[in-house]
Write a protein that holds these residues in place. Structure first.
Motif, PDB file in Angstrom:
ATOM      1  N   GLU A   1      20.207   0.479   2.133  1.00  0.00           N
ATOM      2  CA  GLU A   1      19.976   0.668   0.707  1.00  0.00           C
ATOM      3  C   GLU A   1      18.484   0.776   0.472  1.00  0.00           C
ATOM      4  O   GLU A   1      17.711  -0.090   0.868  1.00  0.00           O
ATOM      5  CB  GLU A   1      20.558  -0.476  -0.113  1.00  0.00           C
ATOM      6  CG  GLU A   1      20.434  -0.226  -1.605  1.00  0.00           C
ATOM      7  CD  GLU A   1      21.299  -1.151  -2.449  1.00  0.00           C
ATOM      8  OE1 GLU A   1      21.235  -1.020  -3.679  1.00  0.00           O
ATOM      9  OE2 GLU A   1      22.010  -1.983  -1.878  1.00  0.00           O
ATOM     10  N   SER A   2      18.096   1.862  -0.171  1.00  0.00           N
ATOM     11  CA  SER A   2      16.699   2.107  -0.516  1.00  0.00           C
ATOM     12  C   SER A   2      16.489   1.709  -1.968  1.00  0.00           C
ATOM     13  O   SER A   2      17.323   2.007  -2.826  1.00  0.00           O
ATOM     14  CB  SER A   2      16.375   3.586  -0.318  1.00  0.00           C
ATOM     15  OG  SER A   2      15.247   3.954  -1.050  1.00  0.00           O
ATOM     16  N   LYS A   3      15.361   1.057  -2.241  1.00  0.00           N
ATOM     17  CA  LYS A   3      15.036   0.694  -3.623  1.00  0.00           C
ATOM     18  C   LYS A   3      14.864   1.944  -4.483  1.00  0.00           C
ATOM     19  O   LYS A   3      15.138   1.933  -5.674  1.00  0.00           O
ATOM     20  CB  LYS A   3      13.751  -0.136  -3.664  1.00  0.00           C
ATOM     21  CG  LYS A   3      13.896  -1.505  -3.067  1.00  0.00           C
ATOM     22  CD  LYS A   3      12.575  -2.252  -3.097  1.00  0.00           C
ATOM     23  CE  LYS A   3      12.707  -3.600  -2.413  1.00  0.00           C
ATOM     24  NZ  LYS A   3      11.431  -4.329  -2.356  1.00  0.00           N
ATOM     25  N   THR A   4      14.427   3.017  -3.873  1.00  0.00           N
ATOM     26  CA  THR A   4      14.148   4.253  -4.616  1.00  0.00           C
ATOM     27  C   THR A   4      15.389   5.110  -4.806  1.00  0.00           C
ATOM     28  O   THR A   4      15.648   5.596  -5.905  1.00  0.00           O
ATOM     29  CB  THR A   4      13.073   5.080  -3.881  1.00  0.00           C
ATOM     30  OG1 THR A   4      11.929   4.253  -3.665  1.00  0.00           O
ATOM     31  CG2 THR A   4      12.663   6.298  -4.671  1.00  0.00           C
TER      32      THR A   4
ATOM     33  N   ASP B   1      10.645   9.056  -1.690  1.00  0.00           N
ATOM     34  CA  ASP B   1      11.202   7.876  -1.021  1.00  0.00           C
ATOM     35  C   ASP B   1      10.730   7.808   0.432  1.00  0.00           C
ATOM     36  O   ASP B   1      11.119   8.642   1.250  1.00  0.00           O
ATOM     37  CB  ASP B   1      12.727   7.932  -1.068  1.00  0.00           C
ATOM     38  CG  ASP B   1      13.384   6.633  -0.632  1.00  0.00           C
ATOM     39  OD1 ASP B   1      12.701   5.790  -0.010  1.00  0.00           O
ATOM     40  OD2 ASP B   1      14.579   6.458  -0.908  1.00  0.00           O
TER      41      ASP B   1
END
Length: 197
Positions: free
Chosen positions: A30-33, A117
């Motif tokens: 999971e990417s914050k962006t 990202d």
């Protein structure tokens, strides 16, 4: 063989591969962006999925006919001649399929890639062979801000590809015009802008 038959066979092979090959997730995070990012292999095909939606696919081996049939392939078949020694600006990296296709078709002098990202950049290098492309640079930033900075430093590009802003189905004519105008100062004389969406 006619183009219609060729495309039909290509499409059948696309579905056949999905029936006979299991979908194998080789990366998930999971990417914050961007949200949930997955890299999935289906036979010789590798996909980048963001929040369940396919953003890019490439072929790990063999011909790239199916990739060329999709929107990224249309970008590599310009309806008018492009100059040699292209300087290319790509807004939105994904897995880099368009960069690979342009490299195969036109052998550009340079690629400048904008991607917001940093996780996508790492994935493109590790799983989508981005480092096989020569003479590229990546700007990790919001595309709007990156375009302002490129414009300030008076960069010019022969081919600009937007895979960030343009969604013709959701934008009115004035919004579409504003997007094109944001790229115009960066376009070299005789250059071209491709908008995907």
């Amino acid at each position: 063989m006619s183009l219609k038959n060729y495309l039909t066979i290509n499409r059948l092979m696309y579905y056949f591969r999905r029936i006979i090959n299991p979908k194998v997730t080789i990366y998930e995070n999971e990417s914050k962006t961007s949200g949930i990012i997955k890299v999935v292999d289906i036979g010789r095909e590798r996909q980048l999925l963001i929040n369940g939606r396919t953003h890019t696919f490439i072929m790990k081996r063999g011909k790239w006919n199916e990739v060329k049939r999709e929107c990224w392939g249309h970008l590599s078949r310009s309806p008018f001649p492009l100059i040699k020694n292209l300087r290319v600006l790509v807004c939105g990296l994904g897995g880099g399929a368009v960069v690979h296709l342009l490299e195969k078709s036109f052998h550009p002098d340079s690629f400048t890639i904008i991607e917001h990202d940093p996780e996508i950049v790492k994935i493109s290098k590790k799983y989508f062979s981005l480092d096989k492309i020569h003479n590229y640079s990546i700007i990790v930033d919001d595309a709007t801000q990156a375009l302002i900075e490129l414009n300030t430093s008076q960069n010019k590009f022969d081919l600009i590809i937007d895979d960030v802003f343009y969604e013709s189905a959701r934008l009115d004519i004035n919004s579409q015009r504003n997007i094109i105008e944001s790229f115009t100062p960066l376009l070299a004389q005789g250059g071209a802008i491709f908008l995907t969406g």
